[in-house]
Design a protein around this motif. Structure first.
Motif, PDB file in Angstrom:
ATOM      1  N   ASN A 167      33.361   1.549  84.335  1.00  0.00           N
ATOM      2  CA  ASN A 167      34.222   0.211  84.713  1.00  0.00           C
ATOM      3  C   ASN A 167      33.756  -0.425  86.321  1.00  0.00           C
ATOM      4  O   ASN A 167      33.416  -1.282  86.190  1.00  0.00           O
ATOM      5  CB  ASN A 167      35.780   0.250  84.766  1.00  0.00           C
ATOM      6  CG  ASN A 167      36.178   0.297  83.192  1.00  0.00           C
ATOM      7  OD1 ASN A 167      35.368   0.171  82.517  1.00  0.00           O
ATOM      8  ND2 ASN A 167      37.329   0.897  83.143  1.00  0.00           N
ATOM      9  N   LEU A 168      33.666   0.451  87.163  1.00  0.00           N
ATOM     10  CA  LEU A 168      33.321   0.334  88.548  1.00  0.00           C
ATOM     11  C   LEU A 168      31.714  -0.207  88.451  1.00  0.00           C
ATOM     12  O   LEU A 168      31.428  -1.351  89.212  1.00  0.00           O
ATOM     13  CB  LEU A 168      33.242   1.505  89.492  1.00  0.00           C
ATOM     14  CG  LEU A 168      34.667   1.823  89.732  1.00  0.00           C
ATOM     15  CD1 LEU A 168      34.712   3.070  90.516  1.00  0.00           C
ATOM     16  CD2 LEU A 168      35.514   0.945  90.742  1.00  0.00           C
ATOM     17  N   SER A 169      30.952   0.357  87.590  1.00  0.00           N
ATOM     18  CA  SER A 169      29.604  -0.040  87.551  1.00  0.00           C
ATOM     19  C   SER A 169      29.646  -1.585  87.317  1.00  0.00           C
ATOM     20  O   SER A 169      28.742  -2.306  87.440  1.00  0.00           O
ATOM     21  CB  SER A 169      28.746   0.740  86.740  1.00  0.00           C
ATOM     22  OG  SER A 169      28.855   2.188  87.207  1.00  0.00           O
ATOM     23  N   ILE A 170      30.303  -1.911  85.928  1.00  0.00           N
ATOM     24  CA  ILE A 170      30.251  -3.291  85.440  1.00  0.00           C
ATOM     25  C   ILE A 170      30.990  -4.167  86.576  1.00  0.00           C
ATOM     26  O   ILE A 170      30.324  -5.253  86.619  1.00  0.00           O
ATOM     27  CB  ILE A 170      31.073  -3.111  84.083  1.00  0.00           C
ATOM     28  CG1 ILE A 170      30.465  -2.379  82.904  1.00  0.00           C
ATOM     29  CG2 ILE A 170      31.248  -4.581  83.477  1.00  0.00           C
ATOM     30  CD1 ILE A 170      31.113  -2.024  81.788  1.00  0.00           C
ATOM     31  N   GLU A 171      32.008  -3.754  86.938  1.00  0.00           N
ATOM     32  CA  GLU A 171      32.717  -4.976  87.696  1.00  0.00           C
ATOM     33  C   GLU A 171      31.867  -5.091  89.068  1.00  0.00           C
ATOM     34  O   GLU A 171      32.108  -6.229  89.427  1.00  0.00           O
ATOM     35  CB  GLU A 171      34.019  -4.450  88.279  1.00  0.00           C
ATOM     36  CG  GLU A 171      35.191  -4.141  87.157  1.00  0.00           C
ATOM     37  CD  GLU A 171      36.225  -3.149  87.475  1.00  0.00           C
ATOM     38  OE1 GLU A 171      36.469  -2.904  88.858  1.00  0.00           O
ATOM     39  OE2 GLU A 171      37.030  -2.766  86.739  1.00  0.00           O
ATOM     40  N   ASN A 172      31.031  -4.227  89.499  1.00  0.00           N
ATOM     41  CA  ASN A 172      30.299  -4.378  90.654  1.00  0.00           C
ATOM     42  C   ASN A 172      28.681  -4.642  90.341  1.00  0.00           C
ATOM     43  O   ASN A 172      28.165  -4.589  91.475  1.00  0.00           O
ATOM     44  CB  ASN A 172      30.333  -3.106  91.665  1.00  0.00           C
ATOM     45  CG  ASN A 172      31.851  -3.020  92.378  1.00  0.00           C
ATOM     46  OD1 ASN A 172      32.281  -3.582  93.127  1.00  0.00           O
ATOM     47  ND2 ASN A 172      32.591  -2.183  91.617  1.00  0.00           N
ATOM     48  N   ASN A 173      28.555  -4.858  89.556  1.00  0.00           N
ATOM     49  CA  ASN A 173      27.236  -5.351  89.151  1.00  0.00           C
ATOM     50  C   ASN A 173      26.035  -4.195  89.527  1.00  0.00           C
ATOM     51  O   ASN A 173      24.984  -4.658  89.864  1.00  0.00           O
ATOM     52  CB  ASN A 173      26.589  -6.641  89.427  1.00  0.00           C
ATOM     53  CG  ASN A 173      25.590  -7.145  88.890  1.00  0.00           C
ATOM     54  OD1 ASN A 173      25.136  -7.023  87.749  1.00  0.00           O
ATOM     55  ND2 ASN A 173      24.800  -7.929  89.789  1.00  0.00           N
ATOM     56  N   ILE A 174      26.348  -3.051  89.085  1.00  0.00           N
ATOM     57  CA  ILE A 174      25.634  -1.572  89.544  1.00  0.00           C
ATOM     58  C   ILE A 174      24.923  -1.201  88.164  1.00  0.00           C
ATOM     59  O   ILE A 174      25.628  -1.188  87.080  1.00  0.00           O
ATOM     60  CB  ILE A 174      26.572  -0.642  89.876  1.00  0.00           C
ATOM     61  CG1 ILE A 174      27.303  -1.104  91.169  1.00  0.00           C
ATOM     62  CG2 ILE A 174      25.609   0.918  90.101  1.00  0.00           C
ATOM     63  CD1 ILE A 174      28.347  -0.177  91.538  1.00  0.00           C
ATOM     64  N   LYS A 175      23.478  -1.483  88.133  1.00  0.00           N
ATOM     65  CA  LYS A 175      23.023  -0.610  87.086  1.00  0.00           C
ATOM     66  C   LYS A 175      23.212   0.739  86.889  1.00  0.00           C
ATOM     67  O   LYS A 175      23.245   1.254  87.878  1.00  0.00           O
ATOM     68  CB  LYS A 175      21.253  -0.945  87.562  1.00  0.00           C
ATOM     69  CG  LYS A 175      20.619  -0.829  86.433  1.00  0.00           C
ATOM     70  CD  LYS A 175      19.070  -1.184  86.772  1.00  0.00           C
ATOM     71  CE  LYS A 175      17.905  -1.080  85.353  1.00  0.00           C
ATOM     72  NZ  LYS A 175      16.696  -1.369  86.161  1.00  0.00           N
ATOM     73  N   TYR A 176      23.460   1.037  85.588  1.00  0.00           N
ATOM     74  CA  TYR A 176      23.914   2.275  85.188  1.00  0.00           C
ATOM     75  C   TYR A 176      23.116   2.802  83.990  1.00  0.00           C
ATOM     76  O   TYR A 176      22.982   2.132  83.121  1.00  0.00           O
ATOM     77  CB  TYR A 176      25.335   2.721  85.116  1.00  0.00           C
ATOM     78  CG  TYR A 176      26.128   1.816  84.136  1.00  0.00           C
ATOM     79  CD1 TYR A 176      26.511   2.682  83.211  1.00  0.00           C
ATOM     80  CD2 TYR A 176      26.454   0.667  84.187  1.00  0.00           C
ATOM     81  CE1 TYR A 176      27.006   2.216  82.040  1.00  0.00           C
ATOM     82  CE2 TYR A 176      27.370  -0.098  83.178  1.00  0.00           C
ATOM     83  CZ  TYR A 176      27.530   0.853  81.896  1.00  0.00           C
ATOM     84  OH  TYR A 176      28.055   0.526  80.946  1.00  0.00           O
ATOM     85  N   GLN A 177      23.341   4.084  83.838  1.00  0.00           N
ATOM     86  CA  GLN A 177      22.934   4.657  82.354  1.00  0.00           C
ATOM     87  C   GLN A 177      23.742   5.874  82.277  1.00  0.00           C
ATOM     88  O   GLN A 177      24.092   6.579  83.081  1.00  0.00           O
ATOM     89  CB  GLN A 177      21.257   4.903  82.350  1.00  0.00           C
ATOM     90  CG  GLN A 177      20.884   5.916  83.733  1.00  0.00           C
ATOM     91  CD  GLN A 177      19.358   5.952  83.722  1.00  0.00           C
ATOM     92  OE1 GLN A 177      18.604   6.097  82.552  1.00  0.00           O
ATOM     93  NE2 GLN A 177      18.781   5.732  84.912  1.00  0.00           N
ATOM     94  N   TYR A 178      23.566   6.309  80.985  1.00  0.00           N
ATOM     95  CA  TYR A 178      24.513   7.751  80.662  1.00  0.00           C
ATOM     96  C   TYR A 178      23.744   8.733  80.558  1.00  0.00           C
ATOM     97  O   TYR A 178      22.353   8.788  80.113  1.00  0.00           O
ATOM     98  CB  TYR A 178      25.482   7.459  79.420  1.00  0.00           C
ATOM     99  CG  TYR A 178      26.466   6.817  79.348  1.00  0.00           C
ATOM    100  CD1 TYR A 178      27.477   6.680  80.317  1.00  0.00           C
ATOM    101  CD2 TYR A 178      26.992   5.598  78.350  1.00  0.00           C
ATOM    102  CE1 TYR A 178      28.756   6.062  80.530  1.00  0.00           C
ATOM    103  CE2 TYR A 178      27.851   4.555  78.608  1.00  0.00           C
ATOM    104  CZ  TYR A 178      28.900   5.053  79.420  1.00  0.00           C
ATOM    105  OH  TYR A 178      29.947   4.236  79.676  1.00  0.00           O
ATOM    106  N   GLU A 179      24.177   9.950  80.985  1.00  0.00           N
ATOM    107  CA  GLU A 179      23.430  11.033  80.966  1.00  0.00           C
ATOM    108  C   GLU A 179      24.199  12.218  80.222  1.00  0.00           C
ATOM    109  O   GLU A 179      25.152  12.579  80.479  1.00  0.00           O
ATOM    110  CB  GLU A 179      23.296  11.460  82.335  1.00  0.00           C
ATOM    111  CG  GLU A 179      22.560  13.169  82.474  1.00  0.00           C
ATOM    112  CD  GLU A 179      23.003  13.779  83.740  1.00  0.00           C
ATOM    113  OE1 GLU A 179      22.771  14.964  83.964  1.00  0.00           O
ATOM    114  OE2 GLU A 179      23.726  13.055  84.567  1.00  0.00           O
ATOM    115  N   VAL A 180      23.325  13.006  79.208  1.00  0.00           N
ATOM    116  CA  VAL A 180      23.702  14.401  78.730  1.00  0.00           C
ATOM    117  C   VAL A 180      22.528  15.067  78.845  1.00  0.00           C
ATOM    118  O   VAL A 180      21.428  15.073  78.743  1.00  0.00           O
ATOM    119  CB  VAL A 180      23.937  14.045  77.133  1.00  0.00           C
ATOM    120  CG1 VAL A 180      24.323  15.666  76.541  1.00  0.00           C
ATOM    121  CG2 VAL A 180      25.125  13.121  76.654  1.00  0.00           C
ATOM    122  N   LEU A 181      22.821  16.367  79.703  1.00  0.00           N
ATOM    123  CA  LEU A 181      21.858  17.242  80.149  1.00  0.00           C
ATOM    124  C   LEU A 181      22.185  18.504  79.440  1.00  0.00           C
ATOM    125  O   LEU A 181      23.289  18.964  79.561  1.00  0.00           O
ATOM    126  CB  LEU A 181      21.933  17.376  81.582  1.00  0.00           C
ATOM    127  CG  LEU A 181      20.851  18.286  82.220  1.00  0.00           C
ATOM    128  CD1 LEU A 181      19.405  17.699  82.237  1.00  0.00           C
ATOM    129  CD2 LEU A 181      21.212  18.564  83.758  1.00  0.00           C
TER     130      LEU A 181
END
Length: 328
Positions: free
Chosen positions: A260-274
């Protein structure tokens, strides 16, 4: 905000393998001392910077140590035998140059292998470029540590360096601390020790601070190069929000918060499963009665090598996400 190449180069070149973090700790201390309300070093060696508040207690952690080798034996011909400090594979070491804290160097060589014999750590040795046995025995002893010797290099968008794991996490925390926003939250920026040998510093720091939430900053692998790793994380894809690794399943509320913080602050993100490895959050989330924890990961190619590669724009996105958490 621009990427501070000079600071990252200084961090990458700083000799501080696991259990020998004094050099990097002093560098970080000098860098942040004017930006904190409280700065302490705990008995294990963790550097803990605090921005005081009366609200939620938030712990960020990035580890200061780097992988390396420790000398186990100096033979009669002046060659050094060694063991690994952190995760290293013998086949990736052959031919590499190593440097000690006294600035002396060596190159990793191998005994002759018999037919179908596998290369193991016991077959490797360090040649320190001297025919004088006395020179070797006077300058090297059991317990000495060495790390990769490689040059820092940048392109327009990426960096190649040693010890990106996890000096880039330390860099992100420092930049976030320098841009610390107004908040009622009680924020702890932890620069931890001995992560590469079992997340030892994070465990004691987490216990001592007893936070309401913990976020580690550390590198993660990528799936965008032909090295056999199959995963969706890529350089240039933004901050990686970890969902799981071998040490942690991210708390659902923490995953939701970071997303939610990434979306609200226009931060580019991706999900990670390691599918391997772990971070400081793996140790912190099990302290006391448990701490909701997660990880902001920096996509990095060639982890645990002398030439780790990360994207500068991903780093800037990680800094923005870290800052946004302090206000949450």
């Amino acid at each position: 905000m621009e990427f501070n190449s000079e600071l990252m180069k200084k961090f990458s070149n700083c000799f501080s393998p696991s259990g020998r973090e004094n050099n990097i700790r002093n560098l970080i201390k000098e860098e942040i001392k004017d930006y904190v309300d409280e700065l302490t070093t705990d008995p294990l060696g963790n550097l803990i910077a605090r921005k005081k508040g009366n609200g939620k207690k938030i712990l960020f952690s990035a580890h200061m140590d780097q992988i390396g080798l420790i000398i186990t034996h100096v033979d009669e011909k002046g060659f050094l035998r060694f063991s690994n400090v952190g995760g290293l594979h013998p086949k990736e070491l052959l031919g590499l140059r190593m440097i000690f804290d006294n600035n002396l160097e060596g190159v990793i060589c191998s005994e002759e292998l018999k037919d179908k014999e596998k290369l193991t750590m016991s077959k490797l040795y360090l040649d320190v470029a001297s025919t004088s046995v006395d020179f070797v025995k006077n300058n090297f002893q059991i317990g000495d540590m060495c790390v990769f010797k490689s040059e820092y290099y940048e392109t327009e968008d990426c960096v190649i360096c040693k010890a990106a794991d996890d000096r880039i996490g330390c860099y992100i925390l420092i930049e976030a601390l320098k841009n610390h926003p107004a908040t009622d939250n009680d924020i702890y920026y932890v620069f931890s020790v001995q992560e590469e040998v079992g997340c030892r510093g994070a465990k004691t720091a987490g216990y001592g601070i007893n936070p309401d939430i913990a976020i580690a900053l550390d590198v993660t692998a990528t799936g965008d190069s032909p090295d056999g790793i199959k995963m969706d994380v890529k350089l240039g894809g933004g901050a990686a929000i970890k969902l799981m690794d071998k040490s942690l399943i991210t708390h659902p509320q923490v995953k939701e918060l970071l997303t939610n913080l990434s979306i609200e602050n226009n931060i580019k993100y991706q999900y990670e499963v390691l599918e391997f490895g772990g971070t400081d959050s793996g140790a912190i989330h099990m302290t006391r009665t448990g701490v909701p924890s997660g990880v902001i990961s920096i996509p990095t190619r060639n982890i645990h090598s002398s030439g780790e590669i990360f994207n500068k724009n991903d780093v800037l996105e990680c800094i923005k996400l870290t800052i946004s958490i302090t206000k949450s």
